[in-house]
Design a protein around this motif. Structure first.
Motif, mmCIF file in Angstrom:
data_model
loop_
_atom_site.group_PDB
_atom_site.id
_atom_site.type_symbol
_atom_site.label_atom_id
_atom_site.label_comp_id
_atom_site.label_asym_id
_atom_site.label_seq_id
_atom_site.Cartn_x
_atom_site.Cartn_y
_atom_site.Cartn_z
ATOM 1 N N ASP A 121 0.862 -1.186 0.000
ATOM 2 C CA ASP A 121 0.000 0.000 0.000
ATOM 3 C C ASP A 121 0.901 1.241 0.000
ATOM 4 O O ASP A 121 1.396 1.684 1.033
ATOM 5 N N ARG A 122 1.146 1.773 -1.200
ATOM 6 C CA ARG A 122 2.075 2.897 -1.349
ATOM 7 C C ARG A 122 1.572 4.147 -0.626
ATOM 8 O O ARG A 122 2.363 4.963 -0.141
ATOM 9 N N GLY A 123 0.289 4.311 -0.584
ATOM 10 C CA GLY A 123 -0.267 5.480 0.108
ATOM 11 C C GLY A 123 0.066 5.468 1.579
ATOM 12 O O GLY A 123 0.392 6.515 2.164
ATOM 13 N N VAL A 124 0.024 4.278 2.199
ATOM 14 C CA VAL A 124 0.365 4.158 3.623
ATOM 15 C C VAL A 124 1.846 4.465 3.835
ATOM 16 O O VAL A 124 2.236 5.134 4.806
ATOM 17 N N VAL A 125 2.703 3.941 2.905
ATOM 18 C CA VAL A 125 4.145 4.194 3.012
ATOM 19 C C VAL A 125 4.431 5.701 2.948
ATOM 20 O O VAL A 125 5.217 6.239 3.750
ATOM 21 N N LYS A 126 3.811 6.393 2.006
ATOM 22 C CA LYS A 126 3.997 7.849 1.872
ATOM 23 C C LYS A 126 3.571 8.582 3.135
ATOM 24 O O LYS A 126 4.229 9.531 3.588
ATOM 25 N N ALA A 127 2.480 8.150 3.719
ATOM 26 C CA ALA A 127 1.985 8.794 4.939
ATOM 27 C C ALA A 127 2.965 8.598 6.094
ATOM 28 O O ALA A 127 3.244 9.536 6.860
ATOM 29 N N LEU B 243 6.252 8.015 5.828
ATOM 30 C CA LEU B 243 7.469 8.786 5.553
ATOM 31 C C LEU B 243 7.262 10.273 5.808
ATOM 32 O O LEU B 243 8.160 10.972 6.335
ATOM 33 N N LYS B 244 6.108 10.765 5.444
ATOM 34 C CA LYS B 244 5.797 12.190 5.650
ATOM 35 C C LYS B 244 5.832 12.529 7.139
ATOM 36 O O LYS B 244 6.413 13.547 7.558
ATOM 37 N N ASN B 245 5.224 11.623 7.924
ATOM 38 C CA ASN B 245 5.186 11.860 9.377
ATOM 39 C C ASN B 245 6.576 11.705 10.002
ATOM 40 O O ASN B 245 6.944 12.426 10.935
ATOM 41 N N ILE B 246 7.341 10.719 9.481
ATOM 42 C CA ILE B 246 8.701 10.502 10.016
ATOM 43 C C ILE B 246 9.581 11.712 9.732
ATOM 44 O O ILE B 246 10.323 12.205 10.603
ATOM 45 N N HIS B 247 9.515 12.212 8.482
ATOM 46 C CA HIS B 247 10.318 13.388 8.120
ATOM 47 C C HIS B 247 9.899 14.604 8.947
ATOM 48 O O HIS B 247 10.738 15.445 9.322
ATOM 49 N N ILE C 194 14.595 0.181 5.211
ATOM 50 C CA ILE C 194 13.426 -0.456 4.576
ATOM 51 C C ILE C 194 12.761 -1.436 5.526
ATOM 52 O O ILE C 194 11.525 -1.538 5.594
ATOM 53 N N SER C 195 13.595 -2.154 6.281
ATOM 54 C CA SER C 195 13.043 -3.132 7.228
ATOM 55 C C SER C 195 12.141 -2.457 8.251
ATOM 56 O O SER C 195 11.190 -3.053 8.750
ATOM 57 N N ASP C 196 12.466 -1.193 8.589
ATOM 58 C CA ASP C 196 11.623 -0.453 9.535
ATOM 59 C C ASP C 196 10.273 -0.115 8.906
ATOM 60 O O ASP C 196 9.235 -0.165 9.573
ATOM 61 N N ILE C 197 10.335 0.235 7.618
ATOM 62 C CA ILE C 197 9.105 0.627 6.915
ATOM 63 C C ILE C 197 8.155 -0.560 6.730
ATOM 64 O O ILE C 197 6.973 -0.466 7.051
ATOM 65 N N ILE C 198 8.707 -1.670 6.220
ATOM 66 C CA ILE C 198 7.814 -2.798 5.879
ATOM 67 C C ILE C 198 7.240 -3.492 7.114
ATOM 68 O O ILE C 198 6.272 -4.239 7.020
ATOM 69 N N SER C 199 7.857 -3.226 8.278
ATOM 70 C CA SER C 199 7.337 -3.844 9.512
ATOM 71 C C SER C 199 6.188 -3.056 10.115
ATOM 72 O O SER C 199 5.547 -3.505 11.062
ATOM 73 N N LEU C 200 5.951 -1.856 9.564
ATOM 74 C CA LEU C 200 4.874 -1.016 10.096
ATOM 75 C C LEU C 200 3.506 -1.566 9.676
ATOM 76 O O LEU C 200 3.352 -2.099 8.571
ATOM 77 N N GLY D 101 -0.041 -2.126 8.130
ATOM 78 C CA GLY D 101 -0.762 -1.612 6.972
ATOM 79 C C GLY D 101 0.058 -1.413 5.730
ATOM 80 O O GLY D 101 -0.482 -1.093 4.665
ATOM 81 N N VAL D 102 1.403 -1.562 5.828
ATOM 82 C CA VAL D 102 2.256 -1.357 4.656
ATOM 83 C C VAL D 102 2.010 -2.472 3.626
ATOM 84 O O VAL D 102 1.881 -2.208 2.434
ATOM 85 N N PHE D 103 1.972 -3.693 4.112
ATOM 86 C CA PHE D 103 1.657 -4.839 3.245
ATOM 87 C C PHE D 103 0.329 -5.458 3.681
ATOM 88 O O PHE D 103 0.068 -5.621 4.870
ATOM 89 N N GLU D 104 -0.466 -5.796 2.697
ATOM 90 C CA GLU D 104 -1.749 -6.454 2.964
ATOM 91 C C GLU D 104 -1.789 -7.779 2.194
ATOM 92 O O GLU D 104 -1.502 -7.809 0.991
ATOM 93 N N THR D 105 -2.087 -8.865 2.907
ATOM 94 C CA THR D 105 -2.181 -10.169 2.233
ATOM 95 C C THR D 105 -3.609 -10.385 1.753
ATOM 96 O O THR D 105 -4.569 -10.134 2.487
#
Length: 273
Positions: free
Chosen positions: A79-85, A87-91, A105-111, A113-117
């Motif tokens: 879910d690219r939209g979740v990733v952008k959100a 990153l925006k908040n982290i920055h 990257i490992s920090d991002i993908i563990s959040l 909602g980033v990946f949905e099965t």
């Protein structure tokens, strides 16, 4: 040729990444009765399956089992939209609080909602043509088995009918001996009365007729199980009448033998479609 009601047929379906097993079983039953065991969402096929079966089977308890043995595995969707959100908040946090930690990257993908099965379900609409072929193949194997049983039943019932005719001949012969002996010891009027009371000619004729009818049914291609049972009941009635009219050891033994054969025929009729 008659068919039995015990049968089993199976077939395998394989299309794209989907595999399924189809099994059809039948046992004897007075009427046409179908039970279904299908995957979730396949219930709409019940009517189609029933119509397909009725073209090949008219009587029996039928169990239809369709199992999906393999289907496409789950897929992971980013879910690219979740990733952008995120990153925006982290920055924003880094800028506001002057944080210097690098983001991996490992920090991002563990959040969350980033990946949905997502589970990929079998599209039953596209499977029907192949599933229909499997059902027909399973039915073909099942019908062959029922025909083999029918052949065995025909041989068994034919043998019992042959033995029944031997017993009716015994009865006719015994009655002739009985009448000959009674004629010597009874007066004319008494003998006529005795002859009339022991006359089983009608019963013997009807019994022989039913044997001939049963033989015809054994060669039929249409379902005749219920007709066979009805004729066997009529045979039993005629045999009972013979037994009640003639009190003689030879005749009684023949009647007992006839009843035994008729009962066996009735039992076999329950296994005939």
């Amino acid at each position: 040729m008659i068919k039995g009601m015990t049968g089993f047929g199976s077939a395998q379906l394989s299309k794209n990444k989907v595999k399924a097993a189809v099994e059809i079983r039948t046992v004897n039953h007075r009427y046409f009765d179908v039970s279904y065991y299908m995957p979730t969402g396949f219930g709409s096929y019940e009517n189609k399956v029933r119509q397909l079966i009725q073209k090949n089977i008219q009587r029996g308890r039928i169990t239809v089992s369709i199992r999906i043995t393999q289907q496409p595995e789950r897929t992971a969707v980013l879910d690219r939209g979740v990733v952008k959100a995120y990153l925006k908040n982290i920055h924003s946090l880094q800028k506001e609080f002057k944080l210097k930690d690098d983001i991996k990257i490992s920090d991002i993908i563990s959040l969350p909602g980033v990946f949905e099965t997502k589970e990929i379900f079998v599209a039953r609409e596209t499977l029907w043509p192949d599933l229909e072929k499997c059902l027909k193949k399973a039915l073909a194997g099942l019908v062959i088995m029922r025909k083999r049983e029918g052949k065995s039943l025909e041989m068994d019932v034919s043998d019992k009918l042959r033995r029944m005719l031997l017993q009716t001949k015994k009865i006719e012969k015994a009655l002739g001996v009985i009448l000959k002996g009674k004629k010597k010891v009874l007066g004319p009027d008494e003998f006529l009365s005795f002859q009339k009371s022991t006359d089983v000619n009608e019963e013997i004729i009807r019994l022989n007729h039913f044997v001939a009818e049963m033989k015809k049914l054994l060669k039929a291609t249409a379902p005749v199980g219920k007709q066979m049972d009805f004729i066997a009941q009529e045979m039993q009635r005629e045999t009972n009448t013979i037994g009640s009219k003639i009190q003689d050891k030879v005749v009684s033994n023949a009647v007992i033998a006839l009843k035994g054969k008729i009962e066996k025929i009735r039992e076999q009729a329950q296994n005939v479609e």
